[in-house]
Design a protein around this motif. Structure first.
Motif, short mmCIF file in Angstrom:
data_model
loop_
_atom_site.label_atom_id
_atom_site.label_comp_id
_atom_site.label_asym_id
_atom_site.label_seq_id
_atom_site.Cartn_x
_atom_site.Cartn_y
_atom_site.Cartn_z
N ALA A 13 48.95 39.47 42.58
CA ALA A 13 47.64 38.88 42.38
C ALA A 13 46.50 40.01 42.39
N LEU A 14 46.72 40.99 43.47
CA LEU A 14 45.87 41.89 43.22
C LEU A 14 45.86 42.75 41.89
N ALA A 15 47.26 43.01 41.57
CA ALA A 15 47.48 43.76 40.31
C ALA A 15 46.63 43.15 39.12
N THR A 16 47.01 41.72 39.10
CA THR A 16 46.34 40.92 38.00
C THR A 16 44.93 41.14 38.15
N TRP A 17 44.41 40.97 39.16
CA TRP A 17 42.83 41.01 39.10
C TRP A 17 42.37 42.27 38.91
N ASP A 18 42.86 43.16 39.24
CA ASP A 18 42.37 44.65 38.91
C ASP A 18 42.79 44.86 37.33
N GLU A 19 43.70 44.36 36.86
CA GLU A 19 43.82 44.62 35.39
C GLU A 19 42.98 43.90 34.68
N ARG A 20 42.64 42.70 34.97
CA ARG A 20 41.45 41.74 34.17
C ARG A 20 40.19 42.56 34.18
N ALA A 21 39.80 43.21 35.33
CA ALA A 21 38.38 43.79 35.58
C ALA A 21 38.60 45.05 34.64
N LEU A 37 32.41 41.25 38.50
CA LEU A 37 31.73 39.74 38.81
C LEU A 37 32.41 38.83 37.64
N THR A 38 32.62 39.27 36.46
CA THR A 38 33.20 38.27 35.77
C THR A 38 34.64 37.82 36.02
N THR A 39 35.35 38.80 36.44
CA THR A 39 36.63 38.63 36.76
C THR A 39 36.66 37.62 38.09
N ALA A 40 35.56 37.89 39.12
CA ALA A 40 35.70 37.07 40.30
C ALA A 40 35.07 35.72 39.95
N MET A 41 34.19 35.49 38.66
CA MET A 41 34.15 34.20 38.25
C MET A 41 35.34 33.43 37.86
N GLU A 42 36.02 34.13 37.08
CA GLU A 42 37.53 33.60 36.47
C GLU A 42 38.50 33.41 37.63
N LEU A 43 38.86 34.26 38.34
CA LEU A 43 39.77 34.29 39.03
C LEU A 43 39.69 34.13 40.70
N GLY A 44 38.37 34.23 41.10
CA GLY A 44 37.91 34.35 42.37
C GLY A 44 37.99 35.41 43.00
N PRO A 45 37.45 35.70 44.44
CA PRO A 45 37.16 36.97 44.81
C PRO A 45 38.72 37.83 44.93
N ARG A 46 38.48 39.27 44.66
CA ARG A 46 39.17 40.19 44.64
C ARG A 46 40.29 40.03 45.75
N PRO A 47 41.44 39.95 45.42
CA PRO A 47 42.62 39.64 46.55
C PRO A 47 42.51 41.10 47.42
N GLU A 48 42.76 40.72 48.80
CA GLU A 48 43.10 41.84 49.65
C GLU A 48 44.66 42.45 49.40
#
Length: 53
Positions: A13-21, A37-48
C-alpha cells in the motif's frame, strides 16, 4: 504468518501510494506537495511504513 501478510500488504500500500505521487510529480509536472495532496484525495492519507520485525 498473518503478521507477515499484514506487513506485506502495508508495504504494498505504501509503495502504491508513493508511486502514484511520484508519477504525478515527475510525469504530471506537479510540485511534490501537489502530487501528495492529489494522491491523498484519491487514496487517502499516506500509509505508515510497516514495523520492522
Amino acid at each position: 504468518m498473518p503478521h507477515r501478510m499484514a506487513a506485506e500488504a502495508a508495504s504494498e500500500a505504501l509503495a502504491t501510494w508513493d508511486e502514484r505521487a511520484a508519477i504525478r510529480e515527475y510525469e504530471g509536472g506537479m510540485s511534490r506537495r501537489e502530487a501528495e495532496l492529489t494522491t491523498a484525495m484519491e487514496l487517502g492519507p499516506r500509509p505508515e511504513a510497516p514495523a520492522e520485525t
